[in-house]
Design a protein around this motif. Structure first.
Motif: not given
Lengths: 458, 292
Positions: A379-385
């Motif tokens: 769900e974290s944007k940085a984590g997803y990227e």
């Protein structure tokens, strides 16, 4: 010599008696206090105020606990190892296992103030174990360490405690969708269903072409509760529980129960009695699912892999669509929730280092990539990227997640999964099991369901 | 002082045990009695004091049903196990070839105890399309659905416990060895059949051991947990939900320690009642040789 022995014996006995008295004193004092206060008895992290990110950290040992399957364990252990390499001096002790009875064990730890520093939590735990908002640290206090801007406000809002603090960060959002064993559908000569009508037709085709033991979908008691809720929410255009209150009348619930029983009558789903007779601990361990006799499931988008991996050799597992026309209109009725979160116990002696671990696992390019989609699509944007760039997002999970999020119309109220409803002695098991075993009709079942959900809402 | 210490030094030696007893038995015993009169929830604290939990245990449909099932389970399991254990012990008391092998074989299930692995095995044996159903089908019969028929489900749980009759059998065997041979010889000379010898000599002389086994098995049966929890998880439709499962669910699923404590106390009182009845009844049927 004899006197010395006696003296020693008496001394030891006196010391042990004193220690017993000490234990007794402590026990009685804790008994006198309200048990919910037990967690606040030692809450060093609760009053720390905002912790600055000065780039320093203490050499310390922190504990991290989670539940899951083998692949999740392996990925998380690897991430923890890399974290310790990145931050020498911080030792992370891990405690992990399968879900079975995990919740009860952690509940006792939260109650006794012995929980791990970093905990993987369910959304419902905040209501159940942190009703006073003093078990999980408000992560606003460590917002200089955990970059909370990586999560949307909506998703963070789902893990708020009663005081408005952020009890945990959502690791992933999840909802349920259908998955099919396409091989069985091929054997029956039909495609996987995309509408309710096709699903009903598949029930009859399976029975005629493959035999009585073949069903296009298998639903346990809780699965039935979810599928019925999708149907009701789609048909009536409102959430089942809103603002902590049941939003449907008894008649509307009866409509939902009739819908579920019509699926059983149309040979779409096996009866609960049939599933009980299989005596499998879970559907992915059921031989009838493994060999394709149960050709469909309704499962969280974060958890299809154990079913995919359980299927027999040569069988094709595909992600299905949310059924169109479920409620006779364009609504899907689908709800989503936070699949799970990471939280810091207020009893943690090292909230800063605990926050560093969460930041590493969720937002750090290295940590997030190792964690992959083992807990769902990050769900974290940085984590997803980071996960996507590393190719760490499983295709099946990604496909399911896309379908679920596109269809989602409601956020699941945590009451829907409260123990009074979902537990082994809960309302869903009683109502849906009793209906399937023909212990009562849908009118009586609707009354039981209405009373059960109303009571859980309080 | 010296004399006092000398006379009481033994007491100090048992202090380690005493501490264990007080901390791990007496204190939980007392505190559970206290909690049983409260609405103590692990996470919501305690707000009420009264008899509400006992009222719920004795009136709520689910609890009354579980009590009835617990009785049914105990009164099926205990007599069956005692009869089977005595019968096998009696047979193994004869001078047979390879008798030690048989004794070991019959004892093995008891070593396995109420383990999780055995319960999982039991589930696999009795499930639909399991080995037992397949064997019944081989004889052309239609097998019942052991896991979904309420009566059969309870029976297979009983059967697991009965199958583990080894320890009871060994105790019976020891008692049988203690019956004087000359009594059998005298009875034979008087023309008594084996059957008559068994009921007129063997059974009366081993009644203290029957009594002992009865009490221990009764206690064990009322406390049964592993079998129904793992094999059927209390199902189908609560047909194997014994009180112990309800206690576990109340305490560790709903965190309602008040209700769980009240359930445990009701179970304890029931067990105490049956134990007291058994002790009272022994003057009518248990023969102690030292009583003359």
């Amino acid at each position: 010599m004899k006197n010395l022995k006696k003296f020693l014996s008496l001394g030891i006995a006196a010391a042990m008696t004193l220690s017993l008295a000490a234990c007794g004193g402590s026990a009685s004092s804790s008994q006198g206090a309200a048990p919910a206060d037990a967690s606040t008895a030692t809450a060093p992290a609760a009053n720390v105020g905002t912790i600055e990110n000065d780039g320093n950290y203490d050499e310390c040992t922190i504990k991290f606990s989670w539940w899951g399957g083998d692949s999740r364990h392996a990925a998380t252990q690897e991430a923890v190892k890399k974290f310790m390499e990145k931050y020498p001096g911080i030792t992370v002790e891990v405690n992990f296992g399968a879900w079975s009875d995990w919740e009860a064990a952690r509940a006792l730890e939260f109650q006794s103030g012995t929980a791990a520093d970093v905990n993987q939590i369910n959304q419902s735990w905040i209501n159940e174990f942190d009703s006073a908002g003093n078990v999980f640290l408000d992560l606003n206090q460590v917002s200089e360490i955990i970059d909370l801007s990586q999560w949307s406000e909506d998703s963070l809002a789902q893990l708020k405690d009663v005081n408005g603090g952020i009890a945990g960060v959502p690791v992933a959002m999840t909802g349920r969708t259908l998955y099919w064993d396409k091989t069985t559908f091929d054997e029956a000569g039909i495609g996987v269903p995309t509408t309710l009508e096709e699903l009903r037709a598949a029930g009859k085709t399976f029975q005629e072409k493959l035999g009585d033991e073949y069903y296009p979908l298998a639903l346990g008691e809780f699965d039935r509760a979810i599928f019925m809720t999708f149907y009701l929410q789609a048909k009536y255009g409102k959430a089942i529980i809103e603002d902590g209150q049941l939003n449907f009348t008894e008649e509307e619930l009866k409509d939902g129960l009739d819908f579920i029983m019509s699926l059983e009558a149309d040979h779409v789903i096996p009866s609960i009695k049939t599933i009980d007779g299989d005596a499998a601990a879970s559907l992915d361990q059921n031989p009838k699912f493994i060999d394709g006799r149960y050709a469909g499931i309704l499962e969280w988008d974060s958890a299809p892999l154990k079913y995919k991996n359980a299927l027999g050799e040569g069988r094709e597992f595909v992600v299905g669509e949310e059924l169109k026309n479920l409620g006779g209109n364009d609504n899907t009725g689908v709800f989503t929730k936070v699949s799970l979160g990471f939280a810091i116990s207020t009893t943690s002696q090292h909230p800063k280092e605990a926050a560093m671990l969460i930041e590493y696992l969720c937002n750090d390019p290295e940590g997030a990539a190792i964690m992959g989609s083992e807990r769902g699509i990050p769900e974290s944007k940085a984590g997803y990227e980071a996960t996507e760039a590393a190719g760490g997002i499983d295709e099946t999970i990604a496909a399911a997640h896309e379908i679920v999020m596109a269809a989602s119309e409601y956020a699941e109220d945590p009451i829907f999964e409260s123990n009074d409803l979902k537990g082994s002695e809960g309302t869903y098991k009683y109502v849906f099991g009793g209906l399937s075993y023909e212990e009562f009709d849908t009118a009586e079942a609707a009354t039981e369901l209405y009373d059960g959900i109303s009571a859980a809402c309080g | 002082m010296k004399k006092w210490a000398k006379n009481n030094v033994g007491f100090f030696f048992i202090i380690p045990w005493l501490i264990g007893f007080l901390v791990f038995k007496a204190y939980p015993f007392g505190s559970s009695l206290y909690y049983s009169f409260t609405d103590y929830n692990l996470f919501k604290g305690m707000t009420k004091f009264g008899l509400m939990n006992y009222q719920e245990v004795l009136t709520k449909r689910q609890n009354v049903t579980a009590l009835a099932i617990t009785f049914k389970y105990a009164f099926m399991t205990v007599p069956l196990k005692l009869i089977v254990a005595l019968l096998i012990a009696y047979i193994l008391n004869f001078k047979l070839k390879a008798v030690n092998l048989f004794r070991t074989a019959y004892y093995i299930p008891s070593i396995l105890g109420g383990s999780v692995a055995i319960s999982v095995l039991w589930r696999a044996l009795f499930k639909d399309d399991g080995l037992i159903q397949q064997m019944i089908r081989m004889f052309g019969a239609t097998p019942p659905s052991f896991m979904t028929d309420p009566n059969w489900a309870l029976f297979i749980i009983c059967l697991l416990r009965v199958w583990q009759f080894g320890s009871t059998m060994v105790i019976f065997l020891a008692a049988l060895k203690g019956v004087p041979e000359d009594l059998y010889e005298a009875a034979s000379l008087d023309g008594a059949t084996k059957w008559r010898q068994f009921f007129s000599i063997t059974v009366p002389l081993i009644t203290p051991v029957i009594f002992y086994n009865l009490i221990t098995q009764l206690v064990q049966a009322f406390q049964e947990f592993n079998g129904p929890f793992i094999i059927t998880n209390g199902g189908p439709r609560g047909a194997t939900t014994l009180m112990s499962i309800l206690i576990y669910n109340a305490a560790f699923k709903a965190y309602d320690m008040g209700l769980a404590s009240a359930m445990a106390w009701v179970l304890f009182v029931i067990l105490l009642f049956f134990t007291a009845i058994s002790f009272w009844s022994q003057k009518h049927w248990v023969y102690y040789s030292d009583e003359g």
